[in-house]
Design a protein around this motif. Structure first.
Motif, short mmCIF file in Angstrom:
data_model
loop_
_atom_site.label_atom_id
_atom_site.label_comp_id
_atom_site.label_asym_id
_atom_site.label_seq_id
_atom_site.Cartn_x
_atom_site.Cartn_y
_atom_site.Cartn_z
N SER A 27 0.83 -1.20 0.00
CA SER A 27 0.00 0.00 0.00
C SER A 27 0.87 1.26 0.00
CB SER A 27 -0.93 0.00 1.21
OG SER A 27 -1.71 1.17 1.25
N ASP A 28 1.94 1.23 0.79
CA ASP A 28 2.88 2.36 0.83
C ASP A 28 3.49 2.59 -0.55
OD1 ASP A 28 2.47 2.69 3.55
OD2 ASP A 28 4.15 1.40 4.10
N LEU A 29 3.88 1.49 -1.20
CA LEU A 29 4.54 1.59 -2.50
C LEU A 29 3.58 2.17 -3.55
CD1 LEU A 29 6.99 1.09 -4.29
CD2 LEU A 29 6.15 -1.24 -4.66
N GLN A 30 2.35 1.71 -3.53
CA GLN A 30 1.38 2.24 -4.49
C GLN A 30 1.16 3.73 -4.26
OE1 GLN A 30 -1.94 -0.15 -5.64
NE2 GLN A 30 -3.38 1.57 -5.56
N THR A 31 1.07 4.14 -3.01
CA THR A 31 0.90 5.55 -2.70
C THR A 31 2.09 6.36 -3.16
OG1 THR A 31 -0.47 5.05 -0.77
CG2 THR A 31 0.57 7.22 -0.84
N ARG A 32 3.29 5.82 -2.97
CA ARG A 32 4.51 6.52 -3.35
C ARG A 32 4.61 6.69 -4.87
NH1 ARG A 32 10.55 6.65 -1.56
NH2 ARG A 32 9.52 7.27 0.35
N LEU A 33 4.32 5.64 -5.63
CA LEU A 33 4.48 5.69 -7.08
C LEU A 33 3.37 6.48 -7.77
CD1 LEU A 33 5.76 2.08 -7.88
CD2 LEU A 33 7.08 4.19 -7.62
N LYS A 141 15.37 2.18 -0.70
CA LYS A 141 15.71 1.23 -1.74
C LYS A 141 14.80 0.02 -1.60
CE LYS A 141 19.53 -1.33 -3.88
NZ LYS A 141 20.97 -1.68 -3.81
N TRP A 142 13.91 -0.18 -2.58
CA TRP A 142 12.97 -1.29 -2.51
C TRP A 142 13.07 -2.15 -3.77
CZ3 TRP A 142 9.92 -0.91 -6.71
CH2 TRP A 142 9.65 0.37 -7.21
N ASN A 143 12.55 -3.37 -3.64
CA ASN A 143 12.60 -4.34 -4.73
C ASN A 143 11.26 -5.10 -4.72
OD1 ASN A 143 14.60 -5.91 -6.67
ND2 ASN A 143 13.44 -7.46 -5.57
N LEU A 144 10.59 -5.11 -5.87
CA LEU A 144 9.30 -5.80 -5.98
C LEU A 144 9.40 -6.86 -7.07
CD1 LEU A 144 6.27 -6.02 -5.26
CD2 LEU A 144 5.83 -4.31 -7.04
N VAL A 145 9.18 -8.11 -6.68
CA VAL A 145 9.23 -9.24 -7.62
C VAL A 145 7.81 -9.71 -7.88
CG1 VAL A 145 10.08 -11.57 -8.04
CG2 VAL A 145 11.50 -9.94 -6.79
N ALA A 165 13.25 3.83 -5.60
CA ALA A 165 13.15 4.54 -4.34
C ALA A 165 11.90 5.41 -4.41
CB ALA A 165 14.41 5.37 -4.08
N GLU A 166 12.06 6.69 -4.78
CA GLU A 166 10.89 7.55 -4.94
C GLU A 166 10.12 7.23 -6.21
OE1 GLU A 166 9.70 12.30 -4.74
OE2 GLU A 166 11.80 11.70 -4.83
N HIS A 167 10.82 6.69 -7.19
CA HIS A 167 10.22 6.27 -8.44
C HIS A 167 10.87 4.96 -8.87
CE1 HIS A 167 13.91 7.55 -10.44
NE2 HIS A 167 13.84 8.66 -9.72
N ILE A 168 10.43 4.38 -9.97
CA ILE A 168 11.03 3.15 -10.48
C ILE A 168 12.36 3.49 -11.15
CG2 ILE A 168 10.76 1.21 -12.05
CD1 ILE A 168 7.74 1.57 -11.78
#
Length: 205
Positions: A27-33, A141-145, A165-168
């Motif tokens: 949910s955090d990642l979707q909000t960020r992107l 720094k995030w990673n989504l598989v 991070a802030e974007h892809i």
């Protein structure tokens, strides 16, 4: 005193390990992107094919509008524009008529087109319907598989990886047959926050 300092340092390391900074949820990642209405930048796409010794490299610029869609403008090795919206996929090559595809004309092409729009928009809700999602890392720094759940995606992709991070920062596509593509994004900016007249024309039907 030295032993006391060592114990304090060890305690601090334990604190950092147990409480990582700003761990992300889907949910955090979707909000960020999706936080920015407009994202612009450059891309370098490197495609590794088993049948070729050298990879195929293309470069250009992109524009992502949360409301209008994705504009993909390849500059090299030859000029090509792709405009992807929620309704159509339009391919533009200088000197040729536009090639427009919608769900009725070619359901499979449009299916994959909508998938990539969801990837760029970070729509994890839509992606979760098609993939098993594994998110690791922090806000820094995030990673989504993404692992496909069923055909037709599982017949084409082994997995898809997003990093950023802030974007892809990078999108990697691992295909079942062994080929893979890497798309790196650079010079990313969120301004100006409105589309220019020329950009609006690109998205016009």
């Amino acid at each position: 005193m030295l032993n006391k300092c060592r114990r304090l340092f060890s305690a601090l390391l334990l604190f950092v390990c147990v409480f990582p900074a700003h761990a992300l949820t889907l949910s955090d990642l979707q909000t960020r992107l999706s936080a920015h209405d407009i994202t612009r930048g450059d891309f370098t796409q490197t495609r590794h094919l088993a049948m070729l010794d050298m990879p195929l490299v293309s470069q250009g610029a992109f524009l992502l509008s949360q409301t209008d869609g994705l504009l993909w403008q390849q500059a090299t090795p030859f000029p090509l524009s792709l405009v992807l919206t929620g309704k159509t996929l339009t391919q533009r090559i200088p000197g040729q008529a536009d090639n427009i595809v919608n769900a009725d004309d070619n359901p499979m092409v449009f299916y994959f087109s909508r998938l990539f729009l969801s990837l760029f928009q970070g729509d994890t809700d839509a992606l979760a319907a098609q993939f098993d999602l594994q998110l690791t890392g922090t806000t820094e720094k995030w990673n989504l598989v993404l692992t496909p759940k069923q055909p037709p995606l599982s017949q084409v992709f082994k997995e898809i990886t997003l990093q950023g991070a802030e974007h892809i920062d990078m999108l990697t596509l691992h295909e079942v047959r062994g080929d893979h593509s890497e798309i790196r994004f650079t010079n990313v900016t969120f301004t100006p926050t409105n589309l220019t007249e020329e950009e609006l024309g690109e998205f016009a039907d």
